[in-house]
Design an enzyme around this catalytic site. Structure first.
Site, PDB file in Angstrom:
ATOM      1  N   ARG A 167       0.863  -1.183   0.000  1.00 17.30           N
ATOM      2  CA  ARG A 167       0.000   0.000   0.000  1.00 17.30           C
ATOM      3  C   ARG A 167       0.895   1.228   0.000  1.00 17.30           C
ATOM      4  NH1 ARG A 167      -2.388   0.885   5.470  1.00 17.30           N
ATOM      5  NH2 ARG A 167      -0.935   2.618   5.494  1.00 17.30           N
ATOM      6  N   HIS A 227      -3.629   4.449   4.539  1.00 16.56           N
ATOM      7  CA  HIS A 227      -4.792   3.544   4.592  1.00 16.56           C
ATOM      8  C   HIS A 227      -5.998   4.215   3.944  1.00 16.56           C
ATOM      9  CE1 HIS A 227      -8.035   1.063   6.104  1.00 16.56           C
ATOM     10  NE2 HIS A 227      -8.530   2.092   6.773  1.00 16.56           N
ATOM     11  N   TYR A 246       3.815   5.433  11.749  1.00 20.08           N
ATOM     12  CA  TYR A 246       4.075   4.018  12.036  1.00 20.08           C
ATOM     13  C   TYR A 246       4.990   3.307  11.049  1.00 20.08           C
ATOM     14  CZ  TYR A 246       0.035   3.647   8.847  1.00 20.08           C
ATOM     15  OH  TYR A 246      -0.815   3.771   7.786  1.00 20.08           O
TER      16      TYR A 246
END
Lengths: 329, 410
Positions: free
Chosen positions: B295, B299, B308
């Site tokens: 990805r 998100h 993160y």
């Protein structure tokens, strides 16, 4: 179909006959669940159906409730009309997400382009001396959800017809089967023209007070009305039959006549269907009411061990106690 | 930023000469088949094997179990699909930034996984997507503007799943795996030879519904392909927080084959998905395909991946860009000329304009739509509430007229 009366049938057998008739009438109808095949279900409600309709239509599923309802949704999307059995009330919660999040909303999410003709049969309620998780009445948790319909028959004839109607419905129907009444016999008239699925029924006319109930508590209320008659009190019993939608018009008509209402169910009264009925009837019948709407039901406690359920469940005396309190106003 | 410029940026990065684990060409045999590939290829790979037919450098390689032979126009078609999908996706991200959408879930980086699998489908095959399958929707012919409705907030789904055999986006993670399985059970009952694909992600692999779907599909031998896009991240949680084994290996425990494919290699994804679909429609039951991808973006537009994950990870995956490697291959092999790329750039711009126009003119639903389609057969309470609310709204009619907003539906 030729006119015929099946005579006296137990409620469980009436549902069995109803499933059989539905399987015969529509090749898209499927019956699925745990142990519904060879065993015929733990209450024998599906007895003999797999033998006659085959494993493709009467399907023993893996032991996974979310999987049962989730795959039923997929089958409905493919054009089938699954009737799924959740073996006991307390086992429905693994499927709760699929029912609430998926099944209930699918029709709206697709802007009406798909339909979800899924019936979820749940034997519910107490009174059979069962172990934990086998005696619960979770109907309010489903009636609260838009997109679902919830019904519960109180007698064999209704059990037969309401199941047929639920299966014919293009909406998901949670069908609460009063398991303590499975063995109660009644006349099933398979040639009758049934009342609409969500219409309440005045099971016993009366003038002094209305008792409203559904499923297993209708019999209790009828017994209470019979006992009250001996004391010179005329109680009207309304069998609601449907918890979503609720036929408030019939209740309203009754309360406008009697001026008093007691709602009875096994489920806890806190946030229960009795609370909703009390609120609506108070709005509709404020000037007709001679006393507050009272509720008789379960406590805000886990369903007790079987040795205590006689005390926990609303019985004749608790219903009549509420009647006394209502009439004392 | 254009798609071509993204690809060009990738070129410079890949020229650094670094190769990552996923770029190693390794073979994963289909469990039902014998393979001598391991011996032939020498040293055992450090990572689980994955099927690859086109390396990140755009070099065509062979695999003993999965072959593909595409005509130049088919290769150009895959390239076009990926470029236009990326363009649509970036347009949607921009529209969210401009306030036209409430949220967008970008598929950036997953174009090969989606186009490769989507182009393996027949018209009668049925897709059950998550909320990120914009590329698969493209392959199934769903109007891209339809996908934007729920992200704009004008509906909660918004299309007829049966018009393109593409089910509604499903937001609750993994639920659709069961719907796909049930649908596939119905396909079998109908005696049809269609197949069904359940899309889900690495995070969803932890969901009970996905495990139950595996069980039901295996028990009933349902013609369903479980297509997991392992994009390495479930919002902030890396795949090792979901599974202690490579996801494709989970299939073995349920009794059906699983295979890991380079999810950024559109040719390998196409070949593997074709094989999995054939496996399903020939009565051999389910198969799990794990498309190993990344990805590249957040998100969703509400997410901040800098909290993160390290940027060098993203940079490393940029070198494996699915569009870049196919472009390199097309150019090196002389399978596409400048006119093709220029024409596609123009088509891409036009798609962007069209999507922008459609979304900006997408009307808000009528207020009373709240009450529509809650039930197929109606419901007394809805009728009552609709009437009461209509009456309430009508009580403002005079005020609305004064304010000049009459006729807005209430």
């Amino acid at each position: 179909m030729a006119a015929k009366s099946s005579g006296q049938l137990p409620v469980a057998k009436a549902i069995n006959e109803s499933l059989r008739a539905s399987l015969e009438a529509d090749p898209k109808v499927l019956v699925m669940g745990e142990d519904v095949g060879k065993l015929g279900g733990v209450f024998r409600v599906t007895d003999g159906l797999q033998k006659d309709f085959g494993e493709d239509r009467v399907i023993d599923t893996p032991l996974a409730e979310s999987g049962i309802v989730g795959t039923a949704i997929g089958l409905a999307l493919r054009g089938y009309r699954p009737v799924v059995e959740i073996q006991f009330d307390g086992f429905v919660f693994p499927a709760y997400d699929q029912i609430v999040t998926q099944l209930a909303k699918m029709h709206a999410r697709a802007l009406g382009k798909v339909k979800m003709p899924v019936v979820i049969r749940i034997p519910y309620g107490g009174g059979i001396g069962a172990v934990e998780h086998h005696s619960e009445s979770p109907e309010a948790l489903f009636a609260h959800v838009a997109g679902l319909k919830c019904v519960s028959p109180s007698n064999a004839n209704d059990a037969y017809w309401m199941m047929r109607q639920a299966i014919e419905s293009d909406d998901p129907v949670i069908f609460f089967e009063p398991k303590r009444r499975y063995w109660d016999k009644g006349v099933v008239d398979t040639s009758a023209i049934p009342a609409p699925l969500h219409e309440a029924h005045v099971a016993r006319p009366g003038t002094d007070l209305t008792l409203a109930a559904y499923g297993p508590m209708v019999k209790t209320c009828l017994e209470a009305a019979a006992a009250a008659e001996e004391e010179g009190r005329s109680l009207e019993v309304v069998d609601l039959r449907s918890m979503s939608p609720i036929d408030f018009d019939t209740v309203q008509r009754s309360v406008e006549k009697t001026g008093r209402l007691v709602v009875v169910h096994e489920a806890p009264v806190f946030y229960g269907s009795g609370a909703e009925i009390a609120a609506r009837i108070t709005e509709r019948c404020f000037y007709h009411l001679e006393s507050p709407v009272l509720r008789v039901g379960g406590f805000h406690a886990p369903y007790p061990p079987a040795r205590l359920e006689e005390e926990y469940l609303p019985g004749l005396d608790r219903v009549l106690d509420a009647v006394d309190r209502s009439l004392a106003y | 930023m254009t798609v071509e410029s993204t690809a060009a940026r990738g070129t410079s990065r890949s020229s650094s000469g670094k190769r990552t684990a996923a770029a190693k060409t390794a073979a994963k045999k289909a469990p039902a088949k014998k393979s001598a590939s391991r011996a032939k290829r020498g040293s055992a790979p450090a990572q689980p094997e994955l099927v690859q037919l086109l390396t990140p450098e755009g070099e065509r390689v062979e695999h003993p179990d999965y072959a593909i032979d595409l005509k130049p126009e088919e290769l150009r078609g895959l390239y076009r699909d990926m470029v236009l999908t990326r363009r649509f996706d970036s347009e949607a991200t921009s529209l969210q930034r401009q306030g036209e959408l409430g949220l967008w879930a970008s598929l950036l980086g997953q174009e090969a996984a989606q186009i490769g699998s989507g182009r393996a489908l027949r018209d009668d095959d049925y897709v059950f997507p998550t909320y990120r399958e914009h590329g698969v929707a493209w392959c199934k012919g769903v109007d891209p503007a339809n996908l934007l409705g729920m992200f704009r907030g004008v509906n909660n789904g918004g299309w007829d799943p049966n018009s393109n055999n593409f089910h509604l986006y499903t937001i609750v993670i993994g639920s659709q795996a069961l719907h796909a399985t049930g649908y596939a059970m119905g396909v079998t009952k109908d005696g049809a030879d269609s197949a069904v694909v359940a899309y889900f992600g690495d995070g969803a692999s932890s969901q009970g519904d996905v495990a139950e779907a595996f069980t039901f599909a295996a028990v009933y031998n349902a013609p369903v392909v479980f297509f997991c896009q392992n994009n390495q991240w479930a919002i902030s949680e890396p795949t090792e927080k979901q599974s202690r084994v490579p996801i494709y290996q989970r299939a073995a425990g349920f009794g059906f084959p699983g295979v890991r494919v380079d999810g950024n290699d559109v040719l390998a994804v196409l070949a593997v998905t074709r094989a999995a679909l054939e496996h399903a429609r020939s009565g051999q039951g389910p198969m799990l395909v794990e498309a190993f991808t990344y990805r590249m973006g957040a998100h969703t537009t509400s997410d901040d991946p800098t909290r993160y994950r390290a940027d060098d990870e993203r940079v490393a995956w940029e070198a494996k860009d699915p569009i870049l490697r196919l472009r390199t291959y097309l150019e090196n092999e002389g399978l596409a000329d400048e006119a093709f790329f220029a024409g596609l750039e123009k088509e891409s711009e036009e798609l962007g304009v069209s999507v922008r126009e459609k979304i900006r003119t997408m009307p808000d639903p009528d207020t009373m739509a709240i009450f529509e389609n809650v039930y197929a057969d109606g419901h007394a309470l809805i009728d009552e509430e609709r009437a009461q609310f209509a009456e309430y709204l009508a009580s403002f009619a005079d005020a609305d007229e004064t304010a000049g907003t009459a006729g807005r539906g209430h």
